[in-house]
Design a protein around this motif. Sequence first.
Motif, PDB file in Angstrom:
ATOM      1  N   SER A 271      59.984  -0.449 -31.145  1.00 53.43           N
ATOM      2  CA  SER A 271      59.677  -0.811 -32.530  1.00 53.43           C
ATOM      3  C   SER A 271      59.169   0.406 -33.288  1.00 53.43           C
ATOM      4  CB  SER A 271      58.621  -1.923 -32.577  1.00 53.43           C
ATOM      5  OG  SER A 271      57.383  -1.444 -32.089  1.00 53.43           O
ATOM      6  N   GLY A 272      59.080   0.270 -34.592  1.00 51.14           N
ATOM      7  CA  GLY A 272      58.659   1.370 -35.435  1.00 51.14           C
ATOM      8  C   GLY A 272      57.274   1.885 -35.113  1.00 51.14           C
ATOM      9  N   TYR A 273      56.335   0.987 -34.735  1.00 43.98           N
ATOM     10  CA  TYR A 273      54.993   1.433 -34.386  1.00 43.98           C
ATOM     11  C   TYR A 273      55.035   2.437 -33.237  1.00 43.98           C
ATOM     12  CZ  TYR A 273      52.892  -2.373 -37.153  1.00 43.98           C
ATOM     13  OH  TYR A 273      52.491  -3.211 -38.160  1.00 43.98           O
ATOM     14  N   GLY A 274      55.743   2.055 -32.157  1.00 39.45           N
ATOM     15  CA  GLY A 274      55.785   2.897 -30.974  1.00 39.45           C
ATOM     16  C   GLY A 274      56.517   4.206 -31.214  1.00 39.45           C
ATOM     17  N   LEU A 275      57.612   4.151 -31.955  1.00 38.30           N
ATOM     18  CA  LEU A 275      58.382   5.374 -32.207  1.00 38.30           C
ATOM     19  C   LEU A 275      57.608   6.348 -33.081  1.00 38.30           C
ATOM     20  CD1 LEU A 275      60.580   3.580 -30.944  1.00 38.30           C
ATOM     21  CD2 LEU A 275      62.200   4.558 -32.573  1.00 38.30           C
ATOM     22  N   ALA A 276      56.871   5.822 -34.054  1.00 39.35           N
ATOM     23  CA  ALA A 276      56.046   6.697 -34.902  1.00 39.35           C
ATOM     24  C   ALA A 276      54.980   7.395 -34.062  1.00 39.35           C
ATOM     25  CB  ALA A 276      55.403   5.883 -36.021  1.00 39.35           C
ATOM     26  N   ALA A 277      54.378   6.659 -33.130  1.00 38.57           N
ATOM     27  CA  ALA A 277      53.355   7.248 -32.271  1.00 38.57           C
ATOM     28  C   ALA A 277      53.949   8.351 -31.398  1.00 38.57           C
ATOM     29  CB  ALA A 277      52.718   6.168 -31.406  1.00 38.57           C
ATOM     30  N   ARG A 278      55.133   8.126 -30.885  1.00 40.79           N
ATOM     31  CA  ARG A 278      55.758   9.131 -30.016  1.00 40.79           C
ATOM     32  C   ARG A 278      56.150  10.387 -30.795  1.00 40.79           C
ATOM     33  NH1 ARG A 278      60.331   7.204 -26.200  1.00 40.79           N
ATOM     34  NH2 ARG A 278      59.842   9.285 -25.372  1.00 40.79           N
ATOM     35  N   LEU A 279      56.435  10.229 -32.067  1.00 37.14           N
ATOM     36  CA  LEU A 279      56.802  11.376 -32.896  1.00 37.14           C
ATOM     37  C   LEU A 279      55.594  12.050 -33.541  1.00 37.14           C
ATOM     38  CD1 LEU A 279      60.010   9.927 -34.598  1.00 37.14           C
ATOM     39  CD2 LEU A 279      59.919  11.895 -33.047  1.00 37.14           C
ATOM     40  N   GLY A 280      54.411  11.473 -33.324  1.00 38.93           N
ATOM     41  CA  GLY A 280      53.208  12.034 -33.924  1.00 38.93           C
ATOM     42  C   GLY A 280      53.064  11.721 -35.395  1.00 38.93           C
ATOM     43  N   ASP A 281      53.773  10.710 -35.879  1.00 40.56           N
ATOM     44  CA  ASP A 281      53.682  10.321 -37.289  1.00 40.56           C
ATOM     45  C   ASP A 281      52.545   9.322 -37.493  1.00 40.56           C
ATOM     46  OD1 ASP A 281      55.841  11.904 -37.811  1.00 40.56           O
ATOM     47  OD2 ASP A 281      57.309  10.274 -37.884  1.00 40.56           O
ATOM     48  N   PRO A 282      52.028   9.196 -38.712  1.00 42.13           N
ATOM     49  CA  PRO A 282      51.028   8.161 -38.997  1.00 42.13           C
ATOM     50  C   PRO A 282      51.632   6.762 -38.774  1.00 42.13           C
ATOM     51  CG  PRO A 282      51.173   9.761 -40.792  1.00 42.13           C
ATOM     52  CD  PRO A 282      52.337  10.028 -39.902  1.00 42.13           C
ATOM     53  N   GLU A 317      76.133  28.029 -37.261  1.00 39.96           N
ATOM     54  CA  GLU A 317      75.092  27.844 -38.277  1.00 39.96           C
ATOM     55  C   GLU A 317      74.838  26.371 -38.529  1.00 39.96           C
ATOM     56  OE1 GLU A 317      74.158  29.042 -42.923  1.00 39.96           O
ATOM     57  OE2 GLU A 317      75.941  29.839 -41.908  1.00 39.96           O
ATOM     58  N   ASP A 318      75.916  25.567 -38.633  1.00 44.36           N
ATOM     59  CA  ASP A 318      75.758  24.143 -38.874  1.00 44.36           C
ATOM     60  C   ASP A 318      75.042  23.467 -37.708  1.00 44.36           C
ATOM     61  OD1 ASP A 318      78.932  23.689 -40.591  1.00 44.36           O
ATOM     62  OD2 ASP A 318      76.970  24.348 -41.307  1.00 44.36           O
ATOM     63  N   LEU A 319      75.470  23.797 -36.507  1.00 42.96           N
ATOM     64  CA  LEU A 319      74.872  23.176 -35.337  1.00 42.96           C
ATOM     65  C   LEU A 319      73.402  23.552 -35.198  1.00 42.96           C
ATOM     66  CD1 LEU A 319      77.712  23.474 -32.667  1.00 42.96           C
ATOM     67  CD2 LEU A 319      76.970  21.441 -33.892  1.00 42.96           C
ATOM     68  N   GLU A 320      73.067  24.799 -35.505  1.00 42.55           N
ATOM     69  CA  GLU A 320      71.682  25.232 -35.399  1.00 42.55           C
ATOM     70  C   GLU A 320      70.789  24.470 -36.362  1.00 42.55           C
ATOM     71  OE1 GLU A 320      68.602  27.114 -33.700  1.00 42.55           O
ATOM     72  OE2 GLU A 320      70.715  27.235 -33.095  1.00 42.55           O
ATOM     73  N   GLU A 321      71.316  24.250 -37.570  1.00 42.94           N
ATOM     74  CA  GLU A 321      70.544  23.477 -38.561  1.00 42.94           C
ATOM     75  C   GLU A 321      70.349  22.044 -38.095  1.00 42.94           C
ATOM     76  OE1 GLU A 321      71.074  21.668 -43.077  1.00 42.94           O
ATOM     77  OE2 GLU A 321      72.505  23.138 -42.307  1.00 42.94           O
ATOM     78  N   LEU A 322      71.410  21.462 -37.558  1.00 39.46           N
ATOM     79  CA  LEU A 322      71.340  20.065 -37.152  1.00 39.46           C
ATOM     80  C   LEU A 322      70.473  19.865 -35.917  1.00 39.46           C
ATOM     81  CD1 LEU A 322      75.090  19.079 -37.676  1.00 39.46           C
ATOM     82  CD2 LEU A 322      73.163  18.461 -39.124  1.00 39.46           C
ATOM     83  N   ARG A 323      70.366  20.895 -35.101  1.00 43.84           N
ATOM     84  CA  ARG A 323      69.615  20.781 -33.853  1.00 43.84           C
ATOM     85  C   ARG A 323      68.193  21.312 -33.995  1.00 43.84           C
ATOM     86  NH1 ARG A 323      74.644  22.903 -30.056  1.00 43.84           N
ATOM     87  NH2 ARG A 323      75.756  20.909 -29.971  1.00 43.84           N
ATOM     88  N   SER A 324      67.564  21.027 -35.106  1.00 40.72           N
ATOM     89  CA  SER A 324      66.171  21.433 -35.295  1.00 40.72           C
ATOM     90  C   SER A 324      65.291  20.649 -34.322  1.00 40.72           C
ATOM     91  CB  SER A 324      65.727  21.141 -36.727  1.00 40.72           C
ATOM     92  OG  SER A 324      65.652  19.749 -36.953  1.00 40.72           O
ATOM     93  N   VAL A 325      64.067  21.156 -34.138  1.00 36.69           N
ATOM     94  CA  VAL A 325      63.153  20.516 -33.203  1.00 36.69           C
ATOM     95  C   VAL A 325      62.904  19.064 -33.590  1.00 36.69           C
ATOM     96  CG1 VAL A 325      60.796  20.538 -32.305  1.00 36.69           C
ATOM     97  CG2 VAL A 325      62.049  22.691 -32.591  1.00 36.69           C
ATOM     98  N   ARG A 326      62.661  18.807 -34.872  1.00 38.53           N
ATOM     99  CA  ARG A 326      62.389  17.439 -35.320  1.00 38.53           C
ATOM    100  C   ARG A 326      63.590  16.546 -35.090  1.00 38.53           C
ATOM    101  NH1 ARG A 326      58.413  13.652 -36.825  1.00 38.53           N
ATOM    102  NH2 ARG A 326      59.503  12.019 -37.958  1.00 38.53           N
ATOM    103  N   ASN A 327      64.770  17.047 -35.411  1.00 41.67           N
ATOM    104  CA  ASN A 327      65.970  16.235 -35.206  1.00 41.67           C
ATOM    105  C   ASN A 327      66.157  15.895 -33.737  1.00 41.67           C
ATOM    106  OD1 ASN A 327      66.488  16.331 -37.920  1.00 41.67           O
ATOM    107  ND2 ASN A 327      68.053  17.928 -37.789  1.00 41.67           N
ATOM    108  N   ARG A 328      65.912  16.862 -32.867  1.00 43.75           N
ATOM    109  CA  ARG A 328      66.057  16.598 -31.439  1.00 43.75           C
ATOM    110  C   ARG A 328      65.029  15.570 -30.974  1.00 43.75           C
ATOM    111  NH1 ARG A 328      66.607  22.293 -31.025  1.00 43.75           N
ATOM    112  NH2 ARG A 328      64.519  22.449 -30.088  1.00 43.75           N
ATOM    113  N   GLN A 329      63.822  15.668 -31.497  1.00 41.51           N
ATOM    114  CA  GLN A 329      62.779  14.704 -31.124  1.00 41.51           C
ATOM    115  C   GLN A 329      63.165  13.292 -31.570  1.00 41.51           C
ATOM    116  OE1 GLN A 329      59.397  16.457 -33.076  1.00 41.51           O
ATOM    117  NE2 GLN A 329      58.635  17.385 -31.172  1.00 41.51           N
ATOM    118  N   GLU A 330      63.624  13.175 -32.811  1.00 45.97           N
ATOM    119  CA  GLU A 330      63.996  11.858 -33.323  1.00 45.97           C
ATOM    120  C   GLU A 330      65.154  11.273 -32.530  1.00 45.97           C
ATOM    121  OE1 GLU A 330      64.751  12.247 -37.488  1.00 45.97           O
ATOM    122  OE2 GLU A 330      62.616  12.259 -38.019  1.00 45.97           O
ATOM    123  N   ALA A 331      66.149  12.093 -32.238  1.00 44.32           N
ATOM    124  CA  ALA A 331      67.298  11.615 -31.471  1.00 44.32           C
ATOM    125  C   ALA A 331      66.858  11.141 -30.091  1.00 44.32           C
ATOM    126  CB  ALA A 331      68.343  12.724 -31.348  1.00 44.32           C
TER     127      ALA A 331
END
Length: 429
Positions: A271-282, A317-331
């Motif tokens: 659920s959104g609560y758990g995923l936010a906690a794992r991502l370090g979001d409020p 260049e495109d792949l590097e942008e798409l594979r940012s740390v945040r994007n990898r964490q969310e995926a």
Amino acid sequence: MRERTSQWTATNSGQGQGQGRWASSVPILHTLRRRGGIKRSEVARELGLSTSTATEVSLRMRRAQLISEGQSEPQGRGRPSPIILPHPAGPLVGIVELTITGWRALVADVTAQLRPVFSAPLPARSDEFLSDAHDLVGRLRAEHGQRLVALVISVPATVRAGRYAEPFSLGWDHIDFGPVLDSVADLRVIVENNATLAGIIEAERLHSELPGARSVLYLEIGENMGGSLIVDGRTMLGATGSSGEFGHMPLGDDTTSCKCGSRGCWGTSVSGYGLAARLGDPEPDNPTAYFADLLARTQSIRQREHRAAVTIGGVEEDLEELRSVRNRQEAKVVRDAAWRLGRGVAALVNALAPDALVFGGLAAPLHGAHEDAFSLSFETHLMTARQFELPAVGYARCGRDAAALGAALLALDLALDEAGLAAWEAAHS
């Protein structure tokens, strides 16, 4: 185990067909609210009624202001069979539905067609809501009088004894709906969990496609994981009337606490609560919207990544942008949620052996987006004996109205049994 009927059968009508003045009317109304406006001849054929019996019963129901009849289009020779419709002065069910974003009121006729009558944001405190709900129910009763035969309160909470709720997802403490129920004590009143009600209508919809599916497990992800088990058209409620809290099975991370007061609940992993906690979001104010946005964003990135991988120029260049740390964490957390969904579903299938699974809410797009991760986890955790007869899998069809539609179906089935129809006739003929 207690159960709540959502599907009419001859065995639970109290009397067999032909016995009692309203014995044939109960299954006719049951068919009508699951099929909508249909011809009298079609109802007779489905229920095995003779033409004369169908005509006689229809006349009695029209005189009692239960149904009306309209003309159907001529097809071939002979007089066209009339279409059965709700009577304009017929029975109504009142529905009060709470969600994490607000609350609304609706009424439903004997065909379970919904008509919204009120909507508003949720008050800040539960006592304010109870006061507002008491006033609203009073207005519904004043407007519709004796046409109102039942009231359903649908709430995202654990419900006990048809009266008490623990709506921790709303930020409220224990609620006693007694004052609202007492104000309409002469009506059939039901307080039920949203997911339980949604499961009723979704199981009915699935039954039309898979008539052999006697046991349906409905699961939905909203602010948490919820659902219900429907067997032969009956919702299994448990000893206290509060079963179906599948999201609170301890299949999650034991280091994560849940708003229910326990730890390691399955729902905190999907659920959104758990995923936010794992991502370090409020902690999100609306965990359902948070998860929906996260799921849509990760899907968009996956699609863009695939397109970049097959593009000749500018790939790195495109792949590097798409594979940012945040994007990898969310995926990763979204894919992990699909894995944990598969694990929990396997546990339920091992224990309950349903004929079919129906995914509602965000469980449907999560399953669809990461079916590979879900399937791998599901198969890994499924016992060998269950692998020979896997349940059919379907997605919910009723959207945001699922709980309200299930509420209408349940309330009409319970209020318009033979005793209810006899009482209606006495008051309205």
